[in-house]
Design a protein around this motif. Structure first.
Motif, short mmCIF file in Angstrom:
data_model
loop_
_atom_site.label_atom_id
_atom_site.label_comp_id
_atom_site.label_asym_id
_atom_site.label_seq_id
_atom_site.Cartn_x
_atom_site.Cartn_y
_atom_site.Cartn_z
N SER A 1 -5.01 -12.14 11.94
CA SER A 1 -5.43 -10.80 11.54
C SER A 1 -4.22 -10.00 11.06
O SER A 1 -3.17 -10.01 11.69
N GLY A 2 -4.35 -9.36 9.93
CA GLY A 2 -3.24 -8.58 9.38
C GLY A 2 -2.30 -9.39 8.54
O GLY A 2 -1.32 -8.87 8.02
N GLN B 1 -15.39 -7.55 2.98
CA GLN B 1 -15.41 -7.65 4.44
C GLN B 1 -16.21 -6.50 5.04
O GLN B 1 -16.91 -6.67 6.03
N HIS C 1 -11.94 -16.67 9.75
CA HIS C 1 -11.27 -16.92 11.02
C HIS C 1 -11.92 -18.10 11.73
O HIS C 1 -11.48 -18.50 12.80
N TYR D 1 0.87 -1.19 0.00
CA TYR D 1 0.00 0.00 0.00
C TYR D 1 0.89 1.22 0.00
O TYR D 1 1.69 1.41 0.91
N GLY E 1 -2.89 -10.52 5.64
CA GLY E 1 -3.00 -10.10 4.24
C GLY E 1 -4.10 -10.80 3.46
O GLY E 1 -4.11 -10.76 2.23
N LYS E 2 -5.07 -11.39 4.16
CA LYS E 2 -6.15 -12.12 3.47
C LYS E 2 -6.96 -11.16 2.58
O LYS E 2 -7.18 -11.42 1.40
N THR E 3 -7.39 -10.06 3.20
CA THR E 3 -8.18 -9.09 2.43
C THR E 3 -7.36 -8.54 1.26
O THR E 3 -7.86 -8.39 0.14
N SER E 4 -6.09 -8.27 1.54
CA SER E 4 -5.23 -7.73 0.48
C SER E 4 -5.11 -8.71 -0.68
O SER E 4 -5.17 -8.31 -1.86
N1 LIG Z 1 -5.84 0.36 2.75
C1 LIG Z 1 -4.72 0.06 3.39
N2 LIG Z 1 -3.70 0.95 3.44
C2 LIG Z 1 -2.56 0.64 4.07
N3 LIG Z 1 -2.32 -0.51 4.68
C3 LIG Z 1 -3.29 -1.43 4.68
C4 LIG Z 1 -4.53 -1.19 4.04
N4 LIG Z 1 -5.30 -2.31 4.18
C5 LIG Z 1 -4.56 -3.18 4.89
N5 LIG Z 1 -3.36 -2.67 5.18
C6 LIG Z 1 -2.27 -3.37 5.91
O1 LIG Z 1 -1.97 -4.52 5.18
C7 LIG Z 1 -1.74 -5.61 6.05
C8 LIG Z 1 -2.65 -6.75 5.66
O2 LIG Z 1 -3.99 -6.33 5.93
P1 LIG Z 1 -5.24 -7.18 5.49
O3 LIG Z 1 -6.44 -6.35 5.74
O4 LIG Z 1 -5.02 -7.68 4.13
O5 LIG Z 1 -5.20 -8.37 6.53
P2 LIG Z 1 -6.29 -9.47 6.85
O6 LIG Z 1 -5.60 -10.76 6.83
O7 LIG Z 1 -7.45 -9.31 5.96
O8 LIG Z 1 -6.71 -9.07 8.33
P3 LIG Z 1 -8.13 -9.32 9.04
O9 LIG Z 1 -8.14 -10.78 9.40
O10 LIG Z 1 -8.04 -8.47 10.25
O11 LIG Z 1 -9.17 -8.93 8.10
C9 LIG Z 1 -1.96 -5.09 7.43
O12 LIG Z 1 -0.69 -4.82 8.00
C10 LIG Z 1 -2.75 -3.84 7.26
O13 LIG Z 1 -2.41 -2.92 8.26
#
Ligand SMILES: Nc1ncnc2c1ncn2[C@@H]1O[C@H](COP(=O)(O)OP(=O)(O)OP(=O)(O)O)[C@@H](O)[C@H]1O
Ligand SMILES: [Mg+2]
Lengths: 293, 244
Positions: B54-55, B103, B212, B28, B57-60
Motif C-alpha cells: 500500500s502506498g 479504485q 493485493h 503530487y 504507487g500502483k494507483t498513481s
Molecule cells: N492525490 C494525492 N495527493 C498527494 N499524494 C498522493 C495522492 N494520491 C496518492 N498520494 C501519495 O502517493 C503515494 C502513492 O500512492 P498510491 O495511491 O499511488 O499508492 P497505491 O499503491 O495505489 O496504494 P494502495 O495499495 O493503498 O491503493 C502515497 O505515498 C500516497 O500518499
C-alpha cells in the motif's frame, strides 16, 4: 424533463436551479420593455399618419368683394403648395359656434357689424409635416397681417413623449438581455467550478470539450425554455391587461393597442433570449474548460 | 455475454505496442516523487498484474497511464503518440480507447447504473439502440439485470464495483487499467470478472490489473509488475510471482 438525462447534475446546484426563475423574471422585463417601445412606435406612426390641419386667419376687411378676392388668391397659392391636400373656408355657421362663448348667439343682422376674420383650414396630406414658415411667407405675400396657427392638440409634446418612451423601452429591453447574458455566463462558470470532479471524469472517459460544454448548453436551453415561456406568458398577460382592461371603465391607461406585427415581434423576444442564453452558456463553458486544463 | 460476435476490440493481437513509459517520474504538487524512473512497455493482448505494498504507487502509475495526471519527468507514448505533444481533442480520442476501473469507483451519483455504464458509449457517439443492447447485456452478465435503474447509493459496494467495471469494459477498450477491481466483489463474482478480463485479453486488449490479492495471482497466472516505493522491479514471470 430534458435535463434529467444530463451527465452533470446541473439541476442540483442552487445557482442552476434558480437560473430558470431568473431567466423567467428577466424575459418578463424584456418583453414588457419591448412592448412599451412598440406601443410608443405605434403611437408615433399614428400621429404621423393623422393629417395635420393649419388654420389661416385673414383679418376682416370692409369691402366683402376685396375680402373674397384675397381669400381666393390665398387658397390658390396654398393649394399649389406641395403636401397640401385641400383647403376649406370655415363656414359662417362654424364661425358662429366658435364665437358663441364670447358673444352669445349673434343675430344675423348684428353679425355683419362684427369684424370677424375669415378662417381657412389647410389640410395636409397624411404624413406631411407642415412647413409653417414657408406657408406664412406665402400667405403674407398676399395678406401681410394674416395669422397662422396649427390646430389640434399639442402634438409636439405628445410626439416627444412617445419618442422618449420608444428609446427608453428599447434601451431597457436591450439592457435586460445583456443582464441575462451576464447572469448565464456567471452561473455557467460557477457550476463548472462546482462540478469540476464530474467534468474531470467525463474528460477521463474521453469527452471532448464540446461534449462537456453541450451539457451546460442543454441545461441553459432547458432553463430558458421553462423560465422564458413563463416570463413571456406573464408579460403578455400584463400587456393585454394594461391595454384592454381599463376600457371596461371607459378610460384607457394606454392610448394605443398593439398591432398584429407587434405581437409577433414580442413573441420573438423570448426566442431571442433563449438563443442568447444558449450561446452564452456555450461560450462560458468552452472558455471555462480551456482554463480548467 | 458473447464477446465475439463480430465486434473486434480496438487494438490488434499482433503484439503491437500500446503504451510505453520512458524514464517517467511523477509527483503530487511539490512533494517528493511518488514514482521514479519508470520504464515500461505494454503490448496489445498482454495481461499484467500490478502489485506492491500500500502506498507503493500502483494507483498513481495507473493514473499516469490513463492520462489523468501528467508526469513530472520522462515521456509517455500511447498508441504511438507522444502524449505531451497531443492536442486537446486528440487526447479525448486516445482516452476513449482506454477503459479505467477506478479504485474509488467514481460513479455519477445522480445517474442510474445503466446510465453510468452508458456514459462512455454516449461520449463516443454510439446510437441509443446499440447502447441499450450493449449496456443491458453487460449488466445482465454481471448479475445486475434487476438493478439497472438503481442509483449508486442504492447499490452495495460490490455492486458498485461491478458497475464501475462494466463502464470500463463496455467500449471494448484497447487498454484496460483496473485498480483493485475485485476488492469488494463477492468470491462468486470474482470468477466472472476474471473471465471477462480474460476474454478481453484474448481479443487483444492489453490489461493492467492492480491488486493485493494473492488468491488472484495464484488462480489466474499472468506476469507481474512489481512496484516498490515508486520504483518498478523487473517483470516477474507468471509462475514465480504466485509462488513468492
Ligand atoms: N492525490 C494525492 N495527493 C498527494 N499524494 C498522493 C495522492 N494520491 C496518492 N498520494 C501519495 O502517493 C503515494 C502513492 O500512492 P498510491 O495511491 O499511488 O499508492 P497505491 O499503491 O495505489 O496504494 P494502495 O495499495 O493503498 O491503493 C502515497 O505515498 C500516497 O500518499
Ligand atoms: Mg491504490
Amino acid at each position: 424533463m430534458a435535463t434529467a438525462e444530463l451527465d452533470l447534475p446541473l439541476d442540483d446546484t442552487p445557482a442552476s436551479r434558480f437560473l430558470a426563475w431568473l431567466i423567467g423574471g428577466l424575459v418578463f422585463l424584456a418583453v414588457l420593455a419591448c412592448a412599451v417601445a412598440l406601443l410608443a412606435q405605434g403611437a408615433l406612426d399614428r400621429l404621423s399618419e393623422r393629417p395635420r390641419i393649419v388654420t389661416v386667419a385673414l383679418p376682416a376687411v370692409d369691402d366683402p368683394a376685396v375680402g373674397e378676392a384675397e381669400l381666393a388668391r390665398v387658397r390658390a397659392a396654398l393649394e399649389d403648395m406641395s403636401g397640401v391636400a385641400w383647403t376649406a373656408v370655415v363656414s359662417e355657421e362654424e364661425l358662429d359656434k366658435l364665437i358663441e362663448p364670447w358673444f352669445g348667439v349673434v343675430a344675423p343682422e348684428a353679425r355683419a357689424e362684427l369684424p370677424l376674420p375669415r378662417l381657412l383650414d389647410v389640410r395636409f396630406q397624411p404624413g406631411v409635416v407642415p412647413d409653417l414658415t414657408a406657408l406664412a411667407r406665402k400667405v403674407r405675400a398676399i395678406v401681410p397681417n394674416a395669422l397662422i396657427d396649427e390646430t389640434g392638440p399639442a402634438r409636439g409634446a405628445l410626439e416627444e413623449a412617445a419618442q422618449r418612451l420608444r428609446w427608453l423601452g428599447g434601451g431597457a429591453g436591450l439592457l435586460v438581455l445583456a443582464v441575462l447574458v451576464v447572469v448565464v455566463v456567471v452561473v455557467t462558470r460557477a457550476s463548472l467550478d462546482l462540478h469540476d470532479e464530474t467534468v474531470d471524469l467525463l474528460r477521463l472517459l474521453g469527452a471532448p470539450d464540446r461534449y462537456v460544454a453541450r451539457q451546460f448548453e442543454l441545461h441553459a436551453m432547458a432553463s430558458a425554455l421553462r423560465g422564458g415561456s413563463v416570463g413571456f406568458a406573464a408579460a403578455l398577460a400584463t400587456v393585454v391587461g394594461l391595454v384592454h382592461l381599463p376600457t371596461l371603465w371607459g378610460l384607457r391607461l394606454v392610448p394605443v393597442v398593439p398591432r398584429p406585427l407587434d405581437w409577433i415581434l414580442l413573441a420573438m423576444v423570448p426566442v431571442l433570449a433563449a438563443l442568447l442564453i444558449t450561446l452564452a452558456a456555450r461560450f462560458a463553458a468552452v472558455h471555462g474548460l480551456a482554463r480548467l486544463r | 455475454m458473447s464477446t465475439g460476435s463480430g465486434m473486434a476490440v480496438d487494438g490488434d493481437r499482433s503484439g503491437a505496442t500500446i503504451l510505453q513509459l520512458h524514464g517517467v517520474g511523477m509527483r503530487y504538487g511539490s512533494a517528493d516523487e511518488v514514482l521514479r524512473d519508470i520504464d515500461l512497455t505494454i503490448n496489445a493482448g498482454t495481461f499484467h498484474y500490478l502489485v506492491g505494498p500500500s502506498g507503493a504507487g500502483k494507483t498513481s502509475l495507473l493514473r499516469l497511464m490513463s492520462l489523468s495526471v501528467a508526469p513530472s519527468r520522462g515521456r509517455i507514448v500511447l498508441f504511438g503518440r507522444d502524449v505531451a505533444m497531443v492536442e486537446r481533442d486528440e487526447l479525448g480520442r486516445l482516452r476513449r480507447r482506454i477503459g479505467v476501473v477506478f479504485q474509488d469507483f467514481r460513479l455519477l451519483e445522480h445517474l442510474s447504473a445503466f446510465d453510468n455504464v452508458a456514459l462512455p458509449l454516449r461520449i463516443g457517439g454510439a446510437d441509443e439502440e446499440q447502447i441499450s443492447s450493449y449496456v443491458s447485456q453487460m449488466l445482465a452478465w454481471l448479475g445486475l439485470a434487476e438493478r439497472m435503474e438503481a442509483k449508486p447509493a442504492e447499490l452495495s459496494m460490490g455492486q458498485r464495483q461491478l458497475v464501475t467495471v462494466a463502464r470500463a469494459v463496455v467500449t471494448r477498450p484497447a487498454l484496460l487499467l483496473a485498480d483493485e477491481p475485485t476488492s469488494n466483489v463477492e468470491p462468486a463474482r470474482v470468477e466472472r470478472l476474471m473471465f471477462l478480463f480474460g476474454e478481453l485479453h484474448k481479443l487483444g486488449t492489453a490489461v493492467v490489473l492492480a491488486t493485493h490479492s494473492r488468491e488472484l495471482l495464484r488462480r489466474w497466472a499472468f506476469p507481474v509488475l512489481h512496484l516498490d516505493r515508486g520504483r518498478l522491479i523487473r517483470p516477474v514471470p507468471a509462475g514465480r510471482a504466485a509462488a513468492e
